[in-house]
Design a protein around this motif. Structure first.
Motif, short mmCIF file in Angstrom:
data_model
loop_
_atom_site.label_atom_id
_atom_site.label_comp_id
_atom_site.label_asym_id
_atom_site.label_seq_id
_atom_site.Cartn_x
_atom_site.Cartn_y
_atom_site.Cartn_z
N MET A 3 0.83 -1.20 0.00
CA MET A 3 0.00 0.00 0.00
C MET A 3 0.87 1.26 0.00
O MET A 3 0.57 2.23 -0.70
CB MET A 3 -0.93 -0.01 1.21
N LEU A 4 1.95 1.23 0.77
CA LEU A 4 2.85 2.37 0.82
C LEU A 4 3.52 2.59 -0.53
O LEU A 4 3.58 3.72 -1.03
CB LEU A 4 3.92 2.15 1.90
N TYR A 5 3.98 1.48 -1.14
CA TYR A 5 4.71 1.60 -2.40
C TYR A 5 3.79 1.93 -3.57
O TYR A 5 3.99 2.94 -4.28
CB TYR A 5 5.48 0.31 -2.69
N ALA A 6 2.79 1.07 -3.81
CA ALA A 6 1.94 1.21 -5.00
C ALA A 6 0.81 2.20 -4.81
O ALA A 6 0.13 2.55 -5.79
CB ALA A 6 1.37 -0.16 -5.39
N GLY A 7 0.59 2.65 -3.58
CA GLY A 7 -0.44 3.63 -3.32
C GLY A 7 0.13 5.02 -3.12
O GLY A 7 0.17 5.84 -4.03
N TRP A 8 0.61 5.29 -1.91
CA TRP A 8 1.09 6.63 -1.58
C TRP A 8 2.29 7.04 -2.43
O TRP A 8 2.30 8.12 -3.03
CB TRP A 8 1.45 6.68 -0.10
N CYS A 9 3.30 6.17 -2.50
CA CYS A 9 4.51 6.50 -3.27
C CYS A 9 4.19 6.65 -4.75
O CYS A 9 4.74 7.53 -5.44
CB CYS A 9 5.58 5.44 -3.08
N ALA A 10 3.31 5.80 -5.27
CA ALA A 10 2.97 5.86 -6.70
C ALA A 10 2.33 7.19 -7.06
O ALA A 10 2.61 7.77 -8.12
CB ALA A 10 2.04 4.70 -7.07
N ASP A 11 1.44 7.69 -6.19
CA ASP A 11 0.83 9.00 -6.45
C ASP A 11 1.90 10.09 -6.50
O ASP A 11 1.86 10.98 -7.38
CB ASP A 11 -0.18 9.33 -5.35
N LYS A 12 2.84 10.05 -5.56
CA LYS A 12 3.90 11.07 -5.55
C LYS A 12 4.79 10.95 -6.79
O LYS A 12 5.19 11.96 -7.38
CB LYS A 12 4.76 10.90 -4.29
N ILE A 13 5.08 9.71 -7.18
CA ILE A 13 5.91 9.50 -8.39
C ILE A 13 5.18 9.99 -9.62
O ILE A 13 5.78 10.61 -10.53
CB ILE A 13 6.29 8.01 -8.52
N ASN A 14 3.87 9.73 -9.70
CA ASN A 14 3.08 10.19 -10.85
C ASN A 14 3.09 11.71 -10.97
O ASN A 14 3.19 12.26 -12.07
CB ASN A 14 1.64 9.67 -10.74
N ILE A 15 2.96 12.38 -9.84
CA ILE A 15 3.00 13.86 -9.87
C ILE A 15 4.37 14.34 -10.31
O ILE A 15 4.49 15.28 -11.12
CB ILE A 15 2.64 14.42 -8.48
#
Length: 545
Positions: free
Chosen positions: A389-401
């Motif tokens: 959840m941390l990697y594919a959720g929160w981190c993924a959103d930050k990486i996408n931005i």
């Protein structure tokens, strides 16, 4: 026509404004970051009943309900995905499969008994294909309530079954019900969230149920050993009955029609399927030249009692909308990213189901664990899901931005493919660890096998989060159509893998069988590289047709 013309002209005036400095996107890309900052896509209306305008507490209630029913990992127990409790009632049979094999020995063989876990996976796809299009016409809420009731009834009939046939039929109908929830819930989450936060909420959706599943799977083996296998179903009947209350009282209708709106010099339109379109002035004139005049009148906010109404009416031109839904489902199959998401989620699911079908036998026969203790195999899932959840959720959103900022503020659906690198590598590691332990139990500790399963669970959960988010964005016309193909279709594709795992093991042994699946797993993930470059071309063509 004067009012209609004025409405389109107002939109064109904003679009043609030279003060915004924002470029028009093509091919379904979305300008996520502008000079003014992060954009809210879809754009909420002024209507207080717009799901995007729900309060934080109200959104939390919707997300809580979805997470409660979110499709749990089929790998946990040898079944397909569905709601935490409704799906686990399908897949959790892996914790007492040996008991069922002995119980039904006079009627059928062990391979047939394992169909209690494999065949419901297949019919889930039909539940998805049937009920998701209906949610566009009837609304999310009435369909959601119906399938939850269906799941509750079939769990009870499975618990009261007196032979294999009635048990099997009950599980098939539970599969249909859970397949429906599996497809509708991601759509509900999409209804109440913005593009920039969707990976986080999908991560929360897929991960929380896996954590709950892991805790239940550990305790269920002790429960069934102490009280009998029927209490497995009584527990879920009680849980589903309580869960029905969550759906009724915390999850209002989230289907909402949004008209043409202007944002930072662009025309944005959300269609009846929940898809957001970025339009040029010509496209706005062509599509909305006959719409009613825009009004600033604010609709009255519904009372809580009004929101409890299970029926909110049928979508205008329902038959046409339903027909277009099936056409869009067929069209989405031509997307390279949708095909990749389908294959990636299917192979990871199929391998997970295969592992859940064999782990209890390995632990009991090779490692001499008691039947009550085999649930401990799932102990590592809880931390693995939090990490996923941390990697594919929160981190993924930050990486996408961050990727959008590097791309002139433009977010591409293919950015999600970058997030697949880590779960691809970790998934392969997990398979290898499980394979070598199953092959030489006298040489390797069972805890190494448990660690391998935890690593694979991280991979599996991250893959589900990423492929669901990718599917929801890659088809510009309709995220729901792609979700049907990916979420429902994976159950059909993975069925072949999970159904054949037992014969493969009998003929090839644990090591060769799992290494064969590993080769397929790696091959599928390598396809993500060409898809990253090919899919944008497909989207440009698809948006024109």
């Amino acid at each position: 026509m004067e009012n209609k013309t004025n409405y389109v002209s107002e939109v064109e005036e904003v679009i043609n404004s030279k003060t915004t400095g924002i470029k028009q996107q093509t091919g379904g890309d979305v300008l996520l970051v502008s000079e003014e900052g992060l954009r809210k896509i879809p754009i909420p209306t002024d209507d207080p009943n717009d799901p995007l305008n729900y309060s934080k507490w109200k959104k939390a209630g919707v997300v809580l309900t979805c997470c409660w029913f979110s499709p749990p990992e089929t790998r946990l127990t040898g079944k397909s995905m569905t709601a935490i409790f409704s799906l686990l009632s399908l897949s959790g049979t892996g914790t007492f499969m040996q008991t069922l094999i002995q119980l039904y020995a006079p009627e059928t063989d062990a391979h047939t008994v394992s169909n209690l876990s494999t065949y419901p996976t297949m019919v889930m796809a039909f539940g998805c294909l049937l009920f998701l299009p209906l949610s566009f016409v009837l609304g999310r809420r009435p369909v959601f309530i119906f399938v939850v009731i269906l799941a509750l009834i079939t769990v009870i009939t499975a618990g009261t079954s007196q032979n294999f046939q009635s048990h099997f039929i009950s599980k098939l109908f539970t599969g249909i019900a859970t397949g429906a929830t599996e497809s509708i819930l991601p759509l509900i989450i999409s209804d109440v969230t913005f593009l920039s936060e969707r990976s986080f909420y999908f991560g929360l959706y897929w991960s929380t149920q896996n954590c709950v599943n892991a805790a239940l799977l550990i305790s269920l083996s002790y429960l069934t050993a102490a009280a009998g296998w029927r209490w497995y179903y009584w527990l879920f009947a009680i849980a589903l009955g309580a869960s029905l209350l969550l759906v009724i009282f915390l999850c209002p209708e989230t289907r909402f029609a949004r008209g043409l709106q202007a944002l930072n010099g662009q025309a944005v339109y959300t269609d009846e399927f929940g898809a957001t379109h970025i339009l040029t002035d010509a496209e706005a004139r062509e599509r909305f030249g006959t719409v009613q005049a825009h009004t600033d009148t604010t609709t009255r906010k519904k009372t809580y009692l009004e929101e409890l109404n299970p029926w909110s009416g049928i979508t205008p031109e329902a038959l046409k909308v339903l027909g277009r839904a099936f056409i869009k489902i067929g069209k989405s199959v031509s997307s390279p990213a949708v095909i990749f998401s389908l294959l990636a989620s299917s192979i990871s699911l199929g391998i997970a189901i295969g592992i859940t079908l064999i782990y209890s036998t390995i632990l009991e026969v090779e490692y001499h664990w008691s039947p009550a203790s085999v649930g401990l195999f799932n102990a590592g899932i809880i931390p693995a899901c939090f990490l996923a959840m941390l990697y594919a959720g929160w981190c993924a959103d930050k990486i996408n931005i961050w990727l959008a900022k590097r791309n002139g503020g433009v977010h591409k659906a293919e950015h999600h493919l970058i997030h697949m690198i880590v779960p691809g590598i970790t998934g392969a590691i997990g398979i290898v660890l499980i394979a070598v332990c199953a092959h030489k139990p006298e040489k390797y500790s069972a805890w190494m096998m448990i660690v391998g399963w935890a690593i694979y669970e991280f991979s599996f959960t991250a893959i589900l989060i990423t492929t669901t988010t990718l599917a929801a964005e890659t088809v510009p016309e309709n995220p729901g159509a792609a979700l049907v193909v990916v979420v429902g279709g994976k159950n059909l594709v993975s069925f072949g893998l999970s159904y054949g795992i037992i014969p493969m093991i009998f003929s090839m042994g644990y090591l060769r069988a799992l290494m064969t699946l590993l080769g397929i797993f790696v091959g599928v993930f390598m396809l993500g590289v060409p898809v990253y470059f090919i899919n944008p071309k497909w989207r440009k063509v698809a948006i024109k047709n």
